[in-house]
Design a protein around this motif. Structure first.
Motif, PDB file in Angstrom:
ATOM      1  N   GLU A 262      44.201  35.504  43.903  1.00 56.69           N
ATOM      2  CA  GLU A 262      44.861  34.396  43.212  1.00 56.69           C
ATOM      3  C   GLU A 262      43.931  33.201  43.062  1.00 56.69           C
TER       4      GLU A 262
ATOM      5  N   THR B  12      41.788  33.861  40.154  1.00 56.52           N
ATOM      6  CA  THR B  12      42.425  33.923  38.821  1.00 56.52           C
ATOM      7  C   THR B  12      43.347  32.740  38.557  1.00 56.52           C
TER       8      THR B  12
ATOM      9  N   ASN C 207      44.354  30.804  35.172  1.00 55.08           N
ATOM     10  CA  ASN C 207      43.730  31.666  34.146  1.00 55.08           C
ATOM     11  C   ASN C 207      42.274  31.279  33.862  1.00 55.08           C
TER      12      ASN C 207
ATOM     13  N   THR D 157      42.008  41.772  32.679  1.00 54.67           N
ATOM     14  CA  THR D 157      43.458  41.572  32.889  1.00 54.67           C
ATOM     15  C   THR D 157      44.077  42.840  33.454  1.00 54.67           C
ATOM     16  N   THR D 158      43.645  43.969  32.937  1.00 50.00           N
ATOM     17  CA  THR D 158      44.165  45.242  33.443  1.00 50.00           C
ATOM     18  C   THR D 158      43.754  45.454  34.895  1.00 50.00           C
TER      19      THR D 158
ATOM     20  N   ILE E 195      43.049  43.206  37.100  1.00 50.89           N
ATOM     21  CA  ILE E 195      43.776  42.274  37.971  1.00 50.89           C
ATOM     22  C   ILE E 195      45.177  42.802  38.264  1.00 50.89           C
ATOM     23  N   GLU E 196      45.828  43.337  37.222  1.00 48.73           N
ATOM     24  CA  GLU E 196      47.173  43.875  37.423  1.00 48.73           C
ATOM     25  C   GLU E 196      47.146  45.071  38.368  1.00 48.73           C
ATOM     26  N   ILE E 197      46.142  45.920  38.225  1.00 48.66           N
ATOM     27  CA  ILE E 197      46.018  47.078  39.116  1.00 48.66           C
ATOM     28  C   ILE E 197      45.807  46.615  40.552  1.00 48.66           C
TER      29      ILE E 197
ATOM     30  N   ARG F 263      46.753  43.711  41.884  1.00 48.89           N
ATOM     31  CA  ARG F 263      47.993  43.123  42.395  1.00 48.89           C
ATOM     32  C   ARG F 263      48.986  44.207  42.826  1.00 48.89           C
ATOM     33  N   LEU F 264      49.071  45.241  42.001  1.00 44.10           N
ATOM     34  CA  LEU F 264      49.988  46.336  42.334  1.00 44.10           C
ATOM     35  C   LEU F 264      49.545  47.036  43.619  1.00 44.10           C
TER      36      LEU F 264
END
Length: 579
Positions: free
Chosen positions: A527, A530, A533, A553-554, A556-558, A560-561
């Motif tokens: 966090e 990022t 943004n 972005t992808t 980062i999402e991976i 976080r998950l």
């Protein structure tokens, strides 16, 4: 350093043209043997202890002098052999270079041998003439050759050189020393009685035996040089000459022998100065006449050890010995291999040797890593810190230009150059990001305490250690190290995304590797990276980390998950009570 350079100068309105040439002797393979062999003798001479009795030291000094002369003679004989082979291939023409080098070595040994007799051995009256006879015989070999030819002929008395050989010296030195006075009286009586008037050859021999100078000069072609005439004159007229009387006989013999209109050659002046026991004039004249510093440097060093130059200092501080050694050693430094010999000469110049070595060592071209290591070892042994650092920086920059990162890093560590080590560490990380693997693993794995030289080098070493732990399936230790690299701010911020990506395989393990607290810290790092943004801007080393915003972005999402899943597993595991 130039083969030939013409420089036009103007002094007081008068133009001069000077031709500057490099020292050709230093390029001769045969003369390089002279430099190498004499270096060993020089180093041995420096090891003679001052507290030895004078008698013992004199014996050692004479032995060292003979060793120097044997090296000179060996090189001279090898030059003559080579000149003979060249002569056979070139229609009987001897190269002027060979002829000049042989002539110089002949003169050098002649001077050195005389200095050995007069100064080092310091022969007293009686034995002095015996030494001088040996000196002349050594450098007048054609007498022995003529005698051999006469004796080996079928009828020696009929040989054309018979009377020449008989008239020079037919008596052994011991016999002559014992019977000289009796012979002198007997021969003089025979001359007065005209006993040999019927035989001109015998009469000439009788006149020679009583030291008749006019007769000796009439046969000067058999003597060839004034110093040969000097020794012959002493032999037949004053065999127990004292050292203090030599200068008179030397001066008069030279004037009698040489044509009154001829100017003495430099060699004549040097030998005359030696007979006058003026060693400083000998050294001065040799410095002017000879084409390099080898002879005067080594002879002066030996004379200084014999305590013959103690009262002679130069006006600018360094004594004569040190001045000549410095000049000789500086010349050696211009050669691609002989420069190593020069180091020992500088080491034994206590006043200015260190300064000269520091200046000269920086001029040695570091053509190869092997040569650089030799130079470096010399500097390290003498604690020349600045030169060590300079050499390492030069080699590090050269290795980096050739993209040899391991060598560049090794040299920068050796130079203790933190800034350059940081630069190379970033190149290692850049290559890792581009290729997915480290180069020069042996070096990085064995950095040890050297990694503390710079923060970036520390990170490189620790990051490589993380990969090693991961490869050995030490997942827990690898996870702790990875997290500490970010939380302790060891890793550059631009590299955090790579570290978080490296954490993904550990987060996806069936077994929980990161604890809940560790997972929270990873989430905080993500966090923080990022927030708002505003991902870190690409820097000059890692521009490719953020080339595609959709991919980031992808990713980062991976992340976080994966972090959320791991946190859930960790909470469940830590909240479960084992029964």
């Amino acid at each position: 350093y130039f083969d030939s350079l013409r420089i036009c100068l103007s002094t007081g309105g008068c133009p001069f043209v000077h031709e500057v040439r490099k020292d050709e002797d230093i390029c001769s393979p045969i003369l390089r043997k002279l430099f190498n062999e004499s270096h060993h003798i020089f180093v041995g001479l420096q090891g003679i202890r001052d507290d030895l009795p004078s008698k013992n030291k004199k014996t050692q000094f004479v032995s060292i002098s003979k060793n120097y002369r044997s090296v000179i003679r060996a090189c001279m004989e090898e030059l003559q052999q080579v000149a003979g082979k060249v002569e056979g291939k070139s229609d009987g023409r001897i190269s002027p270079v060979f002829f000049l080098q042989v002539s110089i070595l002949l003169a050098v040994e002649l001077i050195w041998n005389l200095c050995e007799v007069l100064f080092i051995d310091a022969a007293p009256a009686g034995s002095l003439l015996l030494h001088l006879l040996d000196w002349v015989r050594l450098h007048k070999a054609d007498v022995d050759e003529k005698a051999r030819d006469v004796l080996q002929s079928e009828s020696p008395t009929e040989h054309q050189a018979y009377w020449d050989v008989v008239g020079v010296n037919t008596l052994t030195l011991t016999e002559f020393d014992v019977k000289w006075r009796h012979w002198h009286e007997e021969v003089d009586r025979c001359l007065q009685d005209q006993s040999f008037a019927s035989n001109p050859h015998l009469e000439v021999i009788c006149k020679i035996l009583v030291g008749d100078e006019d007769v000796l000069l009439e046969h000067k072609e058999l003597l060839s040089t004034w110093y040969h005439f000097l020794v012959t004159r002493l032999l037949f007229s004053h065999p127990i000459v004292k050292p203090t009387e030599l200068h008179y006989y030397a001066q008069s013999s030279m004037h009698m022998f040489l044509d009154t209109r001829s100017v003495p050659e430099p060699l004549d002046s040097i030998l005359l100065a030696a007979f006058e026991f003026d060693i400083h004039q000998v050294i001065k004249d040799c410095s002017i006449a000879l084409n390099n510093w080898w002879f005067v440097a080594h002879l002066t060093d030996l004379m200084d050890h014999c305590k013959l130059l103690q009262s002679h200092n130069l006006h600018f501080g360094s004594n004569l010995r040190e001045f000549l050694l410095l000049e000789y050693a500086s010349g050696l430094f211009t050669h691609h291999s002989l420069w190593q010999l020069a180091v020992d000469y500088f080491d034994h110049c206590p006043e200015f040797g260190r300064v000269y070595l520091e200046l000269q060592i920086e001029r040695v071209p570091l053509d190869t890593e092997r040569k650089a290591l030799k130079v470096l070892r010399i500097c390290e042994q003498r604690q020349m810190t600045e030169q060590v650092r300079s050499i390492c920086k030069i080699m590090a920059k050269g290795a980096l230009r050739n993209n040899r990162l391991g060598s560049a890093l090794s040299w920068s560590i050796r130079a203790k150059d933190a800034a350059f080590a940081t630069l190379i560490s970033e190149r290692f990380l850049q290559d890792y990001c581009a290729n997915g693997a480290f180069s020069d693993l042996d070096l990085i794995d064995n950095l040890g305490s050297a990694m503390l030289l710079s923060d970036r080098l520390t990170f490189l070493g620790k990051y490589r250690e993380f990969h090693r732990l991961y490869g050995e399936k030490c997942f827990s230790d690898a996870a702790k190290l990875l997290l500490s690299l970010m939380t302790a701010k060891i890793a550059p911020r631009t590299f955090w995304m790579t570290l978080l990506t490296d954490a993904l395989p550990l987060l996806e393990q069936k077994e929980v590797i990161f604890s809940a607290d560790q997972t929270h810290e990873l989430m905080f790092c993500l966090e923080d990276l990022t927030s708002g943004n505003c991902l870190p801007k690409p820097d000059r080393w890692f521009p490719f980390l953020f080339q595609d915003e959709d991919i980031d972005t992808t990713k980062i999402e991976i992340l976080r998950l994966a972090l959320a899943r791991n946190l859930a597993k960790a909470i469940v595991k830590e909240g479960t009570v084992e029964v």
